[in-house]
Enzyme design. Structure first.
Site, PDB file in Angstrom:
ATOM      1  N   ASP A   1      -5.144  -1.239   8.298  1.00 10.10           N
ATOM      2  CA  ASP A   1      -5.063  -2.314   7.303  1.00 10.10           C
ATOM      3  C   ASP A   1      -6.110  -3.386   7.591  1.00 10.10           C
ATOM      4  O   ASP A   1      -5.914  -4.264   8.443  1.00 10.10           O
ATOM      5  CB  ASP A   1      -3.649  -2.907   7.272  1.00 10.10           C
ATOM      6  CG  ASP A   1      -3.466  -3.861   6.090  1.00 10.10           C
ATOM      7  OD1 ASP A   1      -4.472  -4.226   5.449  1.00 10.10           O
ATOM      8  OD2 ASP A   1      -2.315  -4.246   5.818  1.00 10.10           O
TER       9      ASP A   1
ATOM     10  N   ASP B   1     -11.570  -8.159   1.755  1.00  6.86           N
ATOM     11  CA  ASP B   1     -12.306  -9.439   1.816  1.00  6.86           C
ATOM     12  C   ASP B   1     -13.463  -9.360   2.821  1.00  6.86           C
ATOM     13  O   ASP B   1     -14.526  -9.949   2.607  1.00  6.86           O
ATOM     14  CB  ASP B   1     -11.375 -10.586   2.253  1.00  6.86           C
ATOM     15  CG  ASP B   1     -10.305 -10.919   1.234  1.00  6.86           C
ATOM     16  OD1 ASP B   1     -10.330 -10.379   0.110  1.00  6.86           O
ATOM     17  OD2 ASP B   1      -9.419 -11.740   1.584  1.00  6.86           O
TER      18      ASP B   1
ATOM     19  N   LYS C   1      -5.653 -16.781   9.579  1.00  4.91           N
ATOM     20  CA  LYS C   1      -4.227 -16.986   9.824  1.00  4.91           C
ATOM     21  C   LYS C   1      -3.744 -15.966  10.839  1.00  4.91           C
ATOM     22  O   LYS C   1      -4.174 -14.810  10.817  1.00  4.91           O
ATOM     23  CB  LYS C   1      -3.506 -16.796   8.503  1.00  4.91           C
ATOM     24  CG  LYS C   1      -2.056 -17.176   8.548  1.00  4.91           C
ATOM     25  CD  LYS C   1      -1.433 -16.983   7.204  1.00  4.91           C
ATOM     26  CE  LYS C   1      -1.752 -18.161   6.304  1.00  4.91           C
ATOM     27  NZ  LYS C   1      -1.082 -18.062   5.006  1.00  4.91           N
TER      28      LYS C   1
ATOM     29  N   LYS D   1      -2.195  -8.324  -8.413  1.00  2.00           N
ATOM     30  CA  LYS D   1      -3.134  -8.781  -7.384  1.00  2.00           C
ATOM     31  C   LYS D   1      -4.354  -7.875  -7.459  1.00  2.00           C
ATOM     32  O   LYS D   1      -4.252  -6.662  -7.292  1.00  2.00           O
ATOM     33  CB  LYS D   1      -2.445  -8.692  -6.014  1.00  2.00           C
ATOM     34  CG  LYS D   1      -3.334  -9.042  -4.839  1.00  2.00           C
ATOM     35  CD  LYS D   1      -2.543  -8.952  -3.546  1.00  2.00           C
ATOM     36  CE  LYS D   1      -3.453  -8.856  -2.344  1.00  2.00           C
ATOM     37  NZ  LYS D   1      -2.700  -8.610  -1.103  1.00  2.00           N
TER      38      LYS D   1
ATOM     39  N   VAL E   1      -9.770 -13.078  -2.541  1.00  3.96           N
ATOM     40  CA  VAL E   1     -11.050 -13.603  -2.056  1.00  3.96           C
ATOM     41  C   VAL E   1     -12.175 -12.630  -2.424  1.00  3.96           C
ATOM     42  O   VAL E   1     -13.221 -13.035  -2.943  1.00  3.96           O
ATOM     43  CB  VAL E   1     -10.992 -13.848  -0.529  1.00  3.96           C
ATOM     44  CG1 VAL E   1     -12.383 -14.106   0.040  1.00  3.96           C
ATOM     45  CG2 VAL E   1     -10.070 -15.028  -0.220  1.00  3.96           C
TER      46      VAL E   1
ATOM     47  N   SER F   1      -8.520  -6.010   5.358  1.00  3.21           N
ATOM     48  CA  SER F   1      -8.701  -6.533   3.998  1.00  3.21           C
ATOM     49  C   SER F   1     -10.089  -6.233   3.446  1.00  3.21           C
ATOM     50  O   SER F   1     -11.098  -6.334   4.160  1.00  3.21           O
ATOM     51  CB  SER F   1      -8.481  -8.045   4.008  1.00  3.21           C
ATOM     52  OG  SER F   1      -8.770  -8.573   2.734  1.00  3.21           O
TER      53      SER F   1
ATOM     54  N   GLU G   1      -9.934 -19.192  -6.070  1.00  8.62           N
ATOM     55  CA  GLU G   1      -9.282 -17.901  -6.347  1.00  8.62           C
ATOM     56  C   GLU G   1      -7.934 -18.083  -7.045  1.00  8.62           C
ATOM     57  O   GLU G   1      -7.374 -19.192  -7.080  1.00  8.62           O
ATOM     58  CB  GLU G   1      -9.085 -17.111  -5.040  1.00  8.62           C
ATOM     59  CG  GLU G   1      -8.214 -17.819  -4.020  1.00  8.62           C
ATOM     60  CD  GLU G   1      -7.494 -16.867  -3.067  1.00  8.62           C
ATOM     61  OE1 GLU G   1      -6.930 -15.851  -3.526  1.00  8.62           O
ATOM     62  OE2 GLU G   1      -7.485 -17.168  -1.857  1.00  8.62           O
TER      63      GLU G   1
HETATM   64  N1  PSU Z   1      -4.221 -15.649   3.104  1.00  9.63           N
HETATM   65  C1  PSU Z   1      -3.563 -16.802   2.807  1.00  9.63           C
HETATM   66  N2  PSU Z   1      -3.214 -17.043   1.513  1.00  9.63           N
HETATM   67  C2  PSU Z   1      -3.488 -16.159   0.510  1.00  9.63           C
HETATM   68  C3  PSU Z   1      -4.185 -14.959   0.839  1.00  9.63           C
HETATM   69  C4  PSU Z   1      -4.528 -14.744   2.137  1.00  9.63           C
HETATM   70  O1  PSU Z   1      -3.319 -17.588   3.681  1.00  9.63           O
HETATM   71  O2  PSU Z   1      -3.109 -16.420  -0.648  1.00  9.63           O
HETATM   72  C5  PSU Z   1      -4.555 -13.989  -0.266  1.00  9.63           C
HETATM   73  C6  PSU Z   1      -6.041 -14.143  -0.656  1.00  9.63           C
HETATM   74  O3  PSU Z   1      -6.168 -13.955  -2.048  1.00  9.63           O
HETATM   75  C7  PSU Z   1      -6.705 -12.997   0.078  1.00  9.63           C
HETATM   76  C8  PSU Z   1      -5.633 -11.944  -0.003  1.00  9.63           C
HETATM   77  O4  PSU Z   1      -7.904 -12.571  -0.483  1.00  9.63           O
HETATM   78  O5  PSU Z   1      -4.418 -12.649   0.201  1.00  9.63           O
HETATM   79  C9  PSU Z   1      -5.818 -10.860   1.025  1.00  9.63           C
HETATM   80  O6  PSU Z   1      -4.959  -9.794   0.721  1.00  9.63           O
HETATM   81  P1  PSU Z   1      -5.155  -8.414   1.504  1.00  9.63           P
HETATM   82  O7  PSU Z   1      -4.836  -8.719   2.927  1.00  9.63           O
HETATM   83  O8  PSU Z   1      -4.187  -7.475   0.851  1.00  9.63           O
HETATM   84  O9  PSU Z   1      -6.590  -8.013   1.315  1.00  9.63           O
HETATM   85 MN    MN Z   2      -4.556  -4.834   3.339  1.00 11.35          MN
END
Ligand code: PSU
Ligand code: MN
Length: 287
Positions: free
Chosen positions: A123, A127, A144, A71, A91, A125, A9
């Site tokens: 919230d 993903d 994480k 992003k 992701v 993701s 990614e």
């Molecule tokens: N977690 C990490 N490093 C990252 C990300 C998540 O430890 O770089 C990034 C990835 O690209 C993941 C995105 O898909 O953050 C998720 O963002 P959001 O929570 O806004 O969906």
């Molecule tokens: Mn989010």
């Protein structure tokens, strides 16, 4: 054969790590994949064009631009393309572009998930929904603890996404080798993981898999220390009213700042480790 390709990614480059470590890491990850017998394809959108495989110059450009690049998750793709803009893929969107190209294995650091406090903020993701729908196996270092790990696992279970522990019964928590949560299946050999992928997709069961690979012990961080740092970072985020797509990048950079870079070193090493495992899985899947 596309099965031998490992997708990578680009949001981890633009929003996940500072320059120049982000570019150094991205290039070294590609080399590790080659050294392990597979072919890397770093994914992004450049000038509105879907890129599956980037040149070193393109990676350098994205890394230098950092958070100035948009992003890009699933919802954003059509706008970035129509506006001929640059987008760093998360992701979710990396899975989409990988699937379009026929790539089945994807290595990253951490996936997005259900955030702490999601009961109020909603919230979650994109993903996770992508993992439910798109046929790509994602190798990561677990969830994480900026996320609510328990709720993330519940969501994945509801969506039918299996969580595999590579040589571990416990879900790794990114900086640490373990969390308080079990994985669905422990598999100790890349061959077994490839066999499960084949079984799933030959039957037409749509969706991905999470392959959780613990950070090598010598790079793992102290759990008590990192838990406190994350708690403080989440509190600061809430005070500042940061939400939506800005949350994850904010938390990642706060954690790096508060650990004086030791979290960044750990992050880099776990990505290398995941690239290695993803390459082995891709090679087995190809057989
Ligand atoms: N977690 C990490 N490093 C990252 C990300 C998540 O430890 O770089 C990034 C990835 O690209 C993941 C995105 O898909 O953050 C998720 O963002 P959001 O929570 O806004 O969906
Ligand atoms: Mn989010």
């Amino acid at each position: 054969m596309v099965q031998l390709v490992v997708a990578l990614e680009s949001t981890i480059i633009s929003h996940g790590m500072p320059y120049p470590q982000n570019v150094e890491t991205a290039l070294k990850v590609e080399q590790i994949i080659r050294d392990n017998g597979a072919v890397p394809a770093t994914i992004a959108i450049l000038n509105g064009r879907l890129k599956v495989g980037m040149t070193h110059e393109e990676i350098e450009y994205l890394g230098k631009a950092g958070q100035a690049v948009i992003k890009t998750s699933r919802r954003d793709i059509p706008f970035i393309v129509a506006q001929k803009a640059d987008g760093a893929t998360t992701v979710a969107s990396t899975m989409i572009l990988a699937a379009m190209a026929g790539i089945k294995v994807f290595a990253t650091g951490g996936i997005g998930g259900v955030h702490r406090g999601a009961q109020q903020t909603f919230d979650i993701s994109a993903d996770l929904q992508e993992l439910a729908n798109t046929d790509v196996a994602v190798v990561c270092a677990g969830a994480k603890s900026i996320l609510d790990i328990g709720l993330t696992l519940e969501y994945l279970e509801t969506q039918g996404v299996p969580v595999i522990g590579y040589q571990t019964d416990m879900l790794p928590a990114f900086y640490t080798r373990e969390s308080d949560f079990h994985v669905d299946y422990r598999l100790d050999e890349p061959k077994q993981i490839a066999a499960a992928m084949t079984a799933k997709w030959q039957m037409g069961l749509k969706g991905g898999m999470v392959i959780a690979n613990p950070i090598p012990a010598q790079y793992a961080l102290d759990k008590t220390m990192i838990d406190q740092v994350i708690k403080d970072a989440v509190a600061e985020m809430n005070e500042k009213g940061i939400s939506g797509k800005a949350s994850t990048p904010f938390l990642l950079s706060k954690v790096a700042e508060k650990t004086a870079g030791s979290s960044l070193a750990a992050n880099i090493e776990l990505v290398f480790n995941n690239a290695k495992l993803a390459s082995k899985i891709a090679c087995e899947f190809c057989q």
